[in-house]
Design an enzyme around this catalytic site. Sequence first.
Site, PDB file in Angstrom:
ATOM      1  N   SER A 188      45.405  37.649  50.339  1.00  0.00           N
ATOM      2  CA  SER A 188      44.001  37.364  50.044  1.00  0.00           C
ATOM      3  C   SER A 188      43.362  36.400  51.031  1.00  0.00           C
ATOM      4  O   SER A 188      42.166  36.512  51.299  1.00  0.00           O
ATOM      5  CB  SER A 188      43.876  36.836  48.614  1.00  0.00           C
ATOM      6  OG  SER A 188      44.769  35.776  48.380  1.00  0.00           O
ATOM      7  N   HIS A 216      43.502  42.710  45.993  1.00  0.00           N
ATOM      8  CA  HIS A 216      42.543  42.898  47.094  1.00  0.00           C
ATOM      9  C   HIS A 216      42.669  44.284  47.713  1.00  0.00           C
ATOM     10  O   HIS A 216      42.350  44.462  48.888  1.00  0.00           O
ATOM     11  CB  HIS A 216      42.728  41.806  48.156  1.00  0.00           C
ATOM     12  CG  HIS A 216      42.123  40.506  47.749  1.00  0.00           C
ATOM     13  ND1 HIS A 216      40.777  40.233  47.883  1.00  0.00           N
ATOM     14  CD2 HIS A 216      42.676  39.402  47.187  1.00  0.00           C
ATOM     15  CE1 HIS A 216      40.533  39.015  47.439  1.00  0.00           C
ATOM     16  NE2 HIS A 216      41.662  38.491  47.002  1.00  0.00           N
ATOM     17  N   LYS A 247      37.764  42.341  40.620  1.00  0.00           N
ATOM     18  CA  LYS A 247      37.338  42.411  42.027  1.00  0.00           C
ATOM     19  C   LYS A 247      36.628  43.749  42.274  1.00  0.00           C
ATOM     20  O   LYS A 247      35.544  43.966  41.758  1.00  0.00           O
ATOM     21  CB  LYS A 247      38.540  42.155  42.935  1.00  0.00           C
ATOM     22  CG  LYS A 247      38.940  40.678  42.860  1.00  0.00           C
ATOM     23  CD  LYS A 247      40.096  40.293  43.737  1.00  0.00           C
ATOM     24  CE  LYS A 247      40.278  38.781  43.707  1.00  0.00           C
ATOM     25  NZ  LYS A 247      41.635  38.347  43.382  1.00  0.00           N
TER      26      LYS A 247
HETATM   27  C1  LIG Z   1      42.293  37.311  42.565  1.00  0.00           C
HETATM   28  C2  LIG Z   1      43.752  37.442  42.629  1.00  0.00           C
HETATM   29  C3  LIG Z   1      44.543  37.268  41.497  1.00  0.00           C
HETATM   30  C4  LIG Z   1      43.956  36.823  40.192  1.00  0.00           C
HETATM   31  O1  LIG Z   1      43.225  37.852  39.626  1.00  0.00           O
HETATM   32  P1  LIG Z   1      42.339  37.514  38.311  1.00  0.00           P
HETATM   33  O2  LIG Z   1      42.209  38.816  37.634  1.00  0.00           O
HETATM   34  O3  LIG Z   1      41.045  36.965  38.836  1.00  0.00           O
HETATM   35  O4  LIG Z   1      43.092  36.498  37.549  1.00  0.00           O
HETATM   36  C5  LIG Z   1      45.891  37.499  41.582  1.00  0.00           C
HETATM   37  N1  LIG Z   1      46.466  37.873  42.752  1.00  0.00           N
HETATM   38  C6  LIG Z   1      45.734  38.016  43.885  1.00  0.00           C
HETATM   39  C7  LIG Z   1      46.405  38.428  45.146  1.00  0.00           C
HETATM   40  C8  LIG Z   1      44.367  37.798  43.853  1.00  0.00           C
HETATM   41  O5  LIG Z   1      43.645  37.909  44.958  1.00  0.00           O
END
Ligand SMILES: *Cc1c(COP(=O)(O)O)cnc(C)c1O
Length: 400
Positions: A188, A216, A247
Amino acid sequence: MTAALLDHVRATLNAIEADGLYKREREITSPQRGRITVRTLAGDKSYINLCANNYLGLADHPDIIAAAHAALDAYGFGMASVRFICGQQTIHRHLEQAIAAYLGKEDAILFAACFDANGGVFEPLLTEDDAIISDSLNHASIIDGIRLSKAKRYRFANSDMGELEDRLREADADGARFKLIATDGVFSMDGYIANLPDICDLATRYGATVMIDECHATGHIGPEGRGTPALHGVEDRIDIVTGTFGKTLGGAMGGFVASSQPIVDLLRQRARPYVFSNSLAPAVAAGSLKAIEIARGADDRRAALKRHTARFRAGLTAAGFDCLKGETPIVPVMLYDADKAQALAQALDDRGIFVAGFFFPVVPKGRARIRTQLSAALTEADVEAAIAAFADAGKALHLI
Ligand SMILES: *Cc1c(COP(=O)(O)O)cnc(C)c1O
């Protein structure tokens, strides 16, 4: 509360501020999209948004909003229960089956967030007799999830296959019963894609299980947005996928684990963030379900995202900025120093570009950056305006 504790907390806050690491949260007054309105001291101001995880621009998609509205009417607002007591509606199972089918897995299980999915996935599957081998750039939630399990922990440098093999050997030498390799599909903070073909080869050779976090990737990477395994043609060789609905897939909230039936079944019995936490709101589940359907057919949005990313990278590099190389819509602009990242973020803010500086503890010390993220919600004119603003701000601060 004792005065001593409050003094200690204040001193910690002051230290964060003094290190230039204090994060300030701004208020957006519009829906999440390519151009947003943000509350400022001078009133509401329009910005080009370069820091949302809204890769396909689905966060304000009218069909998703309509699906959520319909679910509010059909299913009500909240569940007021965990799944196994009285917290499951038809919509929850539909969403689990849809995400599992999308990712080519037998079943899936919903969590309140992917943070919880990663927090809950390891502990039920592995014991102190087992080994988890984790990429050094893995998301904080994977690191925490591994800590919550009793398995022995091994770490390899980001995408260093030599080190991964060394750790697999070490785990064997230590007598591990089961070995699990854990990696982000897309890292990320850097936008790098994991080397899944080589990871799968090593997993086969050493008899290890592979778990990937596709937060991502799901929705915008690979054919039909089926993620990094589909991009690399290794879907059948990835055992466990975690991901988010927060996301690309509408951006509301909710996480999942998709895997084979026995793994999902055991998580339903034992994953603590699932067993002891409330069900997803039905409107969120219905909107996310619609988002999967839209994402699957959104080749036009994926193409726009690719075009914007290529143009933005080329424009910033030509202007003299140091961007980490990569193919994902995450374009990290490296400043290395937290103060410089903050100063550039402020200068961009003045120019109507919404970005976030990232510094320790989100990235290692000395690796401060502005992480930009492109979106299909942006127009070509937005991308050009963003490049021009970066060049102008960079020159004004003598960074380029
Ligand atoms: C955003 C993210 C998370 C957390 O996801 P949420 O649903 O917002 O808790 C976990 N792992 C990665 C790689 C992320 O980018």
